[in-house]
Scaffold this motif. Structure first.
Motif, PDB file in Angstrom:
ATOM      1  N   UNK A   1       0.546  -0.940  -0.472  1.00  0.00           N
ATOM      2  CA  UNK A   1      -0.159   0.033   0.211  1.00  0.00           C
ATOM      3  C   UNK A   1       0.643   1.177   0.617  1.00  0.00           C
ATOM      4  N   UNK A   2       0.507   2.476  -0.833  1.00  0.00           N
ATOM      5  CA  UNK A   2       1.190   3.105  -0.536  1.00  0.00           C
ATOM      6  C   UNK A   2       0.046   4.488   0.145  1.00  0.00           C
ATOM      7  N   UNK A   3       0.744   5.209   0.666  1.00  0.00           N
ATOM      8  CA  UNK A   3       0.170   6.715   1.936  1.00  0.00           C
ATOM      9  C   UNK A   3       0.667   7.162   2.465  1.00  0.00           C
TER      10      UNK A   3
ATOM     11  N   UNK B   1       4.708  -1.600   3.636  1.00  0.00           N
ATOM     12  CA  UNK B   1       3.827  -0.113   3.738  1.00  0.00           C
ATOM     13  C   UNK B   1       4.702   0.727   3.000  1.00  0.00           C
ATOM     14  N   UNK B   2       4.425   1.683   2.032  1.00  0.00           N
ATOM     15  CA  UNK B   2       5.440   2.485   0.992  1.00  0.00           C
ATOM     16  C   UNK B   2       5.218   3.715   1.850  1.00  0.00           C
ATOM     17  N   UNK B   3       5.382   4.739   2.207  1.00  0.00           N
ATOM     18  CA  UNK B   3       5.012   5.631   2.841  1.00  0.00           C
ATOM     19  C   UNK B   3       5.491   6.791   2.560  1.00  0.00           C
ATOM     20  N   UNK B   4       4.830   7.795   1.899  1.00  0.00           N
ATOM     21  CA  UNK B   4       5.344   9.255   0.720  1.00  0.00           C
ATOM     22  C   UNK B   4       5.258  10.220   2.662  1.00  0.00           C
ATOM     23  N   UNK B   5       6.908  10.753   2.548  1.00  0.00           N
ATOM     24  CA  UNK B   5       7.270  12.377   3.037  1.00  0.00           C
ATOM     25  C   UNK B   5       8.468  12.910   2.326  1.00  0.00           C
TER      26      UNK B   5
ATOM     27  N   UNK C   1       7.653  -1.152   6.604  1.00  0.00           N
ATOM     28  CA  UNK C   1       7.391   0.025   6.142  1.00  0.00           C
ATOM     29  C   UNK C   1       8.870   0.681   5.399  1.00  0.00           C
ATOM     30  N   UNK C   2       8.359   1.227   4.189  1.00  0.00           N
ATOM     31  CA  UNK C   2       9.890   1.481   3.169  1.00  0.00           C
ATOM     32  C   UNK C   2       9.253   3.284   3.166  1.00  0.00           C
ATOM     33  N   UNK C   3      10.274   3.472   3.075  1.00  0.00           N
ATOM     34  CA  UNK C   3      10.175   5.738   3.218  1.00  0.00           C
ATOM     35  C   UNK C   3       9.891   5.709   1.394  1.00  0.00           C
ATOM     36  N   UNK C   4       9.645   6.839   0.946  1.00  0.00           N
ATOM     37  CA  UNK C   4       8.946   7.114  -0.210  1.00  0.00           C
ATOM     38  C   UNK C   4       9.496   8.335  -0.412  1.00  0.00           C
TER      39      UNK C   4
END
Length: 160
Positions: free
Chosen positions: A42-44, A61-65, A76-79
C-alpha cells in the motif's frame, strides 16, 4: 505495474475530518477494504501511516514523506515521491499497489492510477479532506455493487 486508489467517498467528495472518517463505522466496507489490500503493498502518506500504526494495512507500507524516516516497522519503506514509491514497489517484486490516502496522496497519484475502487457513502458530510476530482470522460465504471450502507464502484482509466 497496476496502481489502484481505494477510498471511501461521501456524496460531496469528503473522505475525512480531523484524520478520521466523518461517518459512523461501516463494518462491511472496512472488511472488504482490508481483504482487498491485505496481501499487497500500500502507498500512503506519513500522517495516514501514523494513524494506522496499531493496525497497519497491506503486506508492505510505502510511506510518502518529504523527510526520510526510520518508521521502526520492518514492513514500512520511505518514498520521497510518486516515482520513488513506484520504484520501491517494483523493487519488492510486486506488480500491483494500492494507494490508500490521505487526500494529498490521492491527488499526487490521480494522474497515474489505473483503477479506482470507491466506496460511495450516501450523504454529505463536513470534512477537511476530499478525494480529488477526475475527468469522467477518461474513466469507465466497470462494476457497481450495492451494499446496505454504501455502494462499491470500480472505475478503470481508458487508455487511448
Amino acid at each position: 505495474m497496476e496502481l489502484i486508489s481505494v477510498a471511501a467517498v461521501a456524496d460531496n467528495g469528503v473522505i475525512g475530518r480531523n484524520g478520521e472518517l466523518p461517518w459512523p463505522s461501516i463494518p462491511a466496507d472496512k472488511r472488504q477494504y482490508r481483504n482487498r489490500i491485505a496481501d499487497w503493498p500500500v502507498i500512503l502518506g506519513r500522517r495516514t501511516f501514523d494513524s494506522m500504526r496499531d493496525d497497519l494495512p497491506g503486506r508492505v507500507q510505502v510511506v510518502l514523506s518529504r523527510s526520510a524516516s526510520d518508521y521502526g516497522i520492518e514492513s514500512a519503506h520511505h518514498a520521497s515521491g510518486v516515482d520513488d514509491a513506484i520504484e520501491t514497489v517494483e523493487s519488492l517484486g510486486d506488480d500491483r499497489a494500492y494507494v490508500i490516502g490521505g487526500a494529498g496522496i490521492y491527488a499526487l497519484f490521480q494522474p497515474v492510477v489505473d483503477r479506482m475502487i470507491l466506496s460511495r457513502i450516501p450523504g454529505d458530510y463536513d470534512g477537511d479532506a476530499y478525494f480529488p476530482e477526475w475527468n469522467t470522460d477518461e474513466w469507465t465504471v466497470v462494476d457497481r455493487t450495492p451494499y446496505d450502507e454504501f455502494t462499491l464502484e470500480e472505475w478503470v482509466r481508458e487508455r487511448r
